[in-house]
Each structure stands twice: as C-alpha cells, then as structure tokens.
Enzyme design. Structure first.
Site, PDB file in Angstrom:
ATOM      1  N   SER A   1      51.123  35.946  30.318  1.00 20.28           N
ATOM      2  CA  SER A   1      51.665  37.287  30.517  1.00 20.28           C
ATOM      3  C   SER A   1      52.799  37.533  29.528  1.00 20.28           C
ATOM      4  CB  SER A   1      52.171  37.443  31.950  1.00 20.28           C
ATOM      5  OG  SER A   1      52.826  38.688  32.064  1.00 20.28           O
TER       6      SER A   1
ATOM      7  N   HIS B   1      47.778  38.877  28.667  1.00 27.23           N
ATOM      8  CA  HIS B   1      47.996  39.781  29.797  1.00 27.23           C
ATOM      9  C   HIS B   1      49.150  40.711  29.452  1.00 27.23           C
ATOM     10  CE1 HIS B   1      47.812  40.847  34.078  1.00 27.23           C
ATOM     11  NE2 HIS B   1      49.135  40.820  34.084  1.00 27.23           N
TER      12      HIS B   1
ATOM     13  N   ASP C   1      51.444  43.777  30.764  1.00 32.07           N
ATOM     14  CA  ASP C   1      51.887  44.455  31.988  1.00 32.07           C
ATOM     15  C   ASP C   1      52.497  45.820  31.686  1.00 32.07           C
ATOM     16  OD1 ASP C   1      51.480  42.558  34.230  1.00 32.07           O
ATOM     17  OD2 ASP C   1      52.760  41.256  33.015  1.00 32.07           O
TER      18      ASP C   1
ATOM     19  N   MET D   1      54.214  49.051  33.368  1.00 34.74           N
ATOM     20  CA  MET D   1      54.875  49.518  34.600  1.00 34.74           C
ATOM     21  C   MET D   1      55.527  50.869  34.351  1.00 34.74           C
ATOM     22  SD  MET D   1      56.639  46.034  35.965  1.00 34.74           S
ATOM     23  CE  MET D   1      55.864  44.409  35.733  1.00 34.74           C
TER      24      MET D   1
ATOM     25  N   HIS E   1      47.232  45.362  32.519  1.00 29.01           N
ATOM     26  CA  HIS E   1      47.492  45.417  33.960  1.00 29.01           C
ATOM     27  C   HIS E   1      48.325  46.658  34.230  1.00 29.01           C
ATOM     28  CE1 HIS E   1      49.464  43.291  37.679  1.00 29.01           C
ATOM     29  NE2 HIS E   1      48.740  44.331  38.013  1.00 29.01           N
TER      30      HIS E   1
ATOM     31  N   MET F   1      50.304  48.973  36.246  1.00 27.91           N
ATOM     32  CA  MET F   1      51.083  49.189  37.474  1.00 27.91           C
ATOM     33  C   MET F   1      51.662  50.599  37.389  1.00 27.91           C
ATOM     34  SD  MET F   1      52.546  45.335  37.659  1.00 27.91           S
ATOM     35  CE  MET F   1      52.115  45.068  35.938  1.00 27.91           C
TER      36      MET F   1
ATOM     37  N   MET G   1      47.217  39.808  43.299  1.00 20.75           N
ATOM     38  CA  MET G   1      48.661  39.645  43.097  1.00 20.75           C
ATOM     39  C   MET G   1      49.191  38.626  44.109  1.00 20.75           C
ATOM     40  SD  MET G   1      49.834  41.679  40.590  1.00 20.75           S
ATOM     41  CE  MET G   1      51.414  40.921  40.823  1.00 20.75           C
TER      42      MET G   1
ATOM     43  N   GLY H   1      55.937  43.982  39.838  1.00 20.61           N
ATOM     44  CA  GLY H   1      57.156  44.629  39.350  1.00 20.61           C
ATOM     45  C   GLY H   1      58.006  43.738  38.457  1.00 20.61           C
ATOM     46  N   PHE H   2      58.018  42.441  38.737  1.00 22.86           N
ATOM     47  CA  PHE H   2      58.904  41.556  37.982  1.00 22.86           C
ATOM     48  C   PHE H   2      58.258  40.188  37.771  1.00 22.86           C
ATOM     49  CE2 PHE H   2      61.435  44.650  40.253  1.00 22.86           C
ATOM     50  CZ  PHE H   2      62.255  45.132  39.236  1.00 22.86           C
TER      51      PHE H   2
ATOM     52  N   ASP I   1      47.689  36.483  39.641  1.00 20.40           N
ATOM     53  CA  ASP I   1      48.873  36.875  38.865  1.00 20.40           C
ATOM     54  C   ASP I   1      50.112  36.858  39.747  1.00 20.40           C
ATOM     55  OD1 ASP I   1      50.571  37.988  36.964  1.00 20.40           O
ATOM     56  OD2 ASP I   1      49.747  40.015  37.128  1.00 20.40           O
TER      57      ASP I   1
END
Ligand code: DX5
Ligand code: ZN
Length: 221
Positions: free
Chosen positions: A10, A35, A37, A39, A68, A70, A139, A144-145, A177
């Site tokens: 990630s 990966h 992310d 957000m 991914h 979010m 998940m 988020g973090f 993840d």
C-alpha cells in the site's frame, strides 16, 4: 494446489517525497501489484491521493494498480481512473447506492471490478451479486488510516467469502487490507485470502522488503 498468494504494498506507507524510488524498491522486492488508497474526507475522515498522482506513477511500473476508492459513489470516477492507469477498481459496498451498476461502470471502463467491505458489513451482502465480482477486499481495520491493528475477528468473514465462491463455482480474488504483517499473514492466508495488502507491514520492515514480502507470501501452512 495452493493458490499463488499476491502481495500488494500500500503506497500510503511509502515515502511520498520519493514515490518513484519506493515503487522501484517494492517492485524489485517482488510485489505483485500496487495498492493505491484514494480517500475523500467524507466517506472516511482522511484525504489522500487521486487521479494526478496515479497518472504520474503509471509510467514508472508495469505492476497492476489496485485503486481502493474510499469515496462516496466512486463509479462517478471510473472512466478517469481507468484513463489514468488503474487496473483494479475497488469500491466500498457502503459507498454505492447501486452496487451492481457501479460494478458495471468499472468493467465498462476496462478495469477489474472489486468490492470492499468495512468491518461491520457482512459477507452476505455480496451473495446476490457474487457472479459480478472479480475481487473482494476485506477491510481488517476501519478504513481511513494506515498503521492500525489488524482485527482478528474478521478472519471468519474471509473464510465465509472463500466458501461462498467455492460453492458457487466462482473464481474470486480475496484481498485483505489493514494491519497485515509478517506475524499475522499465516492466519490470513489459511482463512482463504489470495491477495495480501500491506502498508506499514512492508515499507517499515527492519530486515528489508524482499525478505518481508517473501515471508508474508509464504506464511500460510
Ligand atoms: C486504510 C487503507 C490501507 C492502509 C493499510 O484505510 O485502506 O490500504 O494503507 O495500511 P497498513 O497496512 O499500515 O494497515
Ligand atoms: Zn487500502
């Protein structure tokens, strides 16, 4: 035969000031995909990276990139992320009003259609649309973090999804993840995971990423 376990570092845990070096390092260390992310500060409380960063890193690697999302109603951006170089488009079931249509949008854009489930969302929500899903992302922390602790109570959900796919005769890539480390990779693989996503568990490895990636990949019994 045991499935080939894919390792997906990630990039959230990479050095953003030297992203090209981080990508070259994980590729050299044996990563199978990357990966990425995204957000939006709305579906999750954090804000990260998006389309321009994906465009910037795309020419640096041949590895498939798992986006991914979010983000609320992520399918709105399927075409843009596909054009920027995304290969897998993983959308949260909780973020889509019409998940079936969203999966179709990802596929029409030319990407592998994936669904992610937050810890409180049961595997059963996917049963009616299982044939439409190529990849599921379980998940194992609240999204988020990075750097949070793995939730072992998610292990039965991984097995439930593997069982659902086997019974339906459907090939399903099961990614996990959140908090994945060398220490817990064995139980995650044994539960039925086929792709292990890890941020801090790979980029912060004291003995180097090559040894760590191999250790995660081969942790199953
Ligand atoms: C969290 C992200 C993860 C995160 C994982 O919401 O979806 O991909 O980067 O980080 P680690 O492996 O450090 O828990
Ligand atoms: Zn992620």
């Amino acid at each position: 035969m045991a499935p080939h376990i894919k390792i997906s570092p990630s990039l959230l845990a990479a050095d953003f000031a030297h992203l090209a070096d981080s990508i070259a390092a994980v590729e050299e260390a044996g990563a199978d995909e990357l990966h990425f992310d995204v957000m939006d500060g709305n579906f999750v409380p954090n804000i990260t990276i998006g389309i321009p960063v994906l465009e910037a890193i795309r020419p640096l690697t041949k590895l498939p990139i798992d986006v991914h999302m979010m983000v609320r109603e992520p399918a709105r951006y399927a075409q843009e992320f596909a054009a920027a170089g995304g290969d897998i488009f993983t959308m949260h079931a909780e973020a889509c009003d019409d998940l079936e249509a969203s999966l179709g949008d990802a596929r029409v854009a030319g990407m592998t259609a994936g669904v992610s489930l937050k810890p409180d969302t049961p595997a059963s929500v996917l049963q009616p649309i299982l044939p439409l899903i190529e990849r599921v992302l379980v998940m194992t922390v609240e999204p988020g973090f990075g750097g949070q602790s793995f939730m072992p109570e998610m292990l039965p959900k991984i097995t439930e999804l593997a069982d659902m796919a086997r019974i339906a005769g459907h090939e399903l890539d099961i990614a996990v993840d959140g908090g994945v480390k060398v220490d817990n990779a064995g139980e995650i693989i044994d539960a039925g995971a086929t792709t292990l996503i890890s941020g801090t568990g790979i980029f912060n490895l004291p003995d180097g990423m090559k040894i760590g990636i191999a250790a995660i990949r081969n942790a199953g019994s």
